[in-house]
Scaffold this active site. Structure first.
Site, short mmCIF file in Angstrom:
data_model
loop_
_atom_site.label_atom_id
_atom_site.label_comp_id
_atom_site.label_asym_id
_atom_site.label_seq_id
_atom_site.Cartn_x
_atom_site.Cartn_y
_atom_site.Cartn_z
N HIS A 128 0.55 -1.13 -0.26
CA HIS A 128 -0.53 -0.19 0.24
C HIS A 128 0.92 1.37 -0.39
CE1 HIS A 128 -3.47 2.99 0.53
NE2 HIS A 128 -2.89 3.48 1.59
N SER A 129 0.63 2.63 -0.67
CA SER A 129 1.56 3.31 -1.05
C SER A 129 2.76 2.76 -1.21
CB SER A 129 0.77 4.15 -0.23
OG SER A 129 1.16 5.49 -0.06
N MET A 130 3.45 3.55 -0.58
CA MET A 130 4.56 3.10 -0.43
C MET A 130 5.13 1.77 -0.61
SD MET A 130 8.23 4.42 1.75
CE MET A 130 8.21 3.03 2.75
#
Length: 259
Positions: free
Chosen positions: A95-97
């Site tokens: 998720h995300s990074m």
């Protein structure tokens, strides 16, 4: 918590072992996040899925370790920590990074001849999207304001000065890693050959639905896309739906493997 000897104990957390499962799901958290973010997902997926959660240096029980400030470092060390767990096919969820780290780890696994079962990316623009943000250069208050906007941190944590002093360096290091990352293609064609699934929040201020769909160009394997109500951290209020999506993806990945 259960870890396996020689299996990257400091990096890999296994909250709900499901040893009999034929494959494993590796979860990689967002900037400033920790493996514990995925504890509820691990609980919801157990015992159907053997979940491994990655713990980056500089947070929680690793808070005294040297921070990593590049995606390359984080991906390489995650890859090395996962190698002892690759006796069964690994699916990656970031998720995300964590999405871009998972992407780079997937590339490493494919290069060494042990391709992932599949890759699930969430809340992240595609790897070649140029970032213009420089959040990591802001003062502490500016950095924390950015975190508040994304609604991914418990407000009680942000109000506790002692806790803030502990978490701000890790958040800054993670933002530096994300904001200085540059995708480097290796040859022509898609970067991956494994199945790729993309999840995103319809109101995410950091990635539009249209941007999220362009991940399709990064794998020649089967592609799926789902959007959910919510913002950058849609995963928390939509946990049940996200868990169902993950189970569907894993079933599809397994089918593609045997096709």
């Amino acid at each position: 918590m259960n870890v396996r000897a020689g299996g990257g104990e400091e990096w890999v957390r296994r909250f709900h072992p499901a040893c009999e499962r034929p494959h494993r799901l590796v979860c990689l958290p967002h900037a400033g996040g920790a493996s514990s973010f995925f504890f509820p997902f691990s609980a919801a997926l157990a015992p159907r899925v053997d979940v491994l959660a990655i713990q980056y240096p500089g947070r929680q029980d690793r808070r005294h370790e040297r921070l990593r400030t590049t995606i390359g470092e984080l991906a390489e060390e995650t890859y090395r920590a996962l190698r002892p767990w690759a006796d069964r096919p690994l699916a990656l969820f970031g998720h995300s990074m964590g999405a871009v780290i998972a992407f780079e780890v997937a590339r490493m696994l494919e290069r060494d001849g042990t391709p992932p079962l599949g890759l699930i990316v969430s809340g992240r623009r595609p790897p070649d999207a140029q970032r213009t943000e420089r959040v990591h250069l802001l003062g502490d208050e500016g950095l924390l304001n950015e975190i508040r906007k994304l609604s991914g941190t418990d407000p009680g944590v942000l109000a506790d000065e002692e806790v803030l002093r502990m978490v701000v360096p890790a958040i800054r290091a993670d933002y530096r890693a994300v904001e200085t990352y540059r995708y480097r293609p290796h040859g022509a064609g898609p970067a991956l050959g494994c199945p790729l699934s993309v999840l995103t929040g319809e109101g995410d201020p950091r990635v539009t639905v249209e941007q999220a769909r362009t991940w399709k160009a990064f794998s020649s394997g089967p592609f799926s896309f789902r959007s959910f109500p919510g913002d950058h951290f849609y995963l928390t209020p939509q946990r049940d739906r996200v868990v169902r999506a993950i189970l569907e993806d894993l079933a599809g990945f397994a089918t593609a493997l045997t096709a």
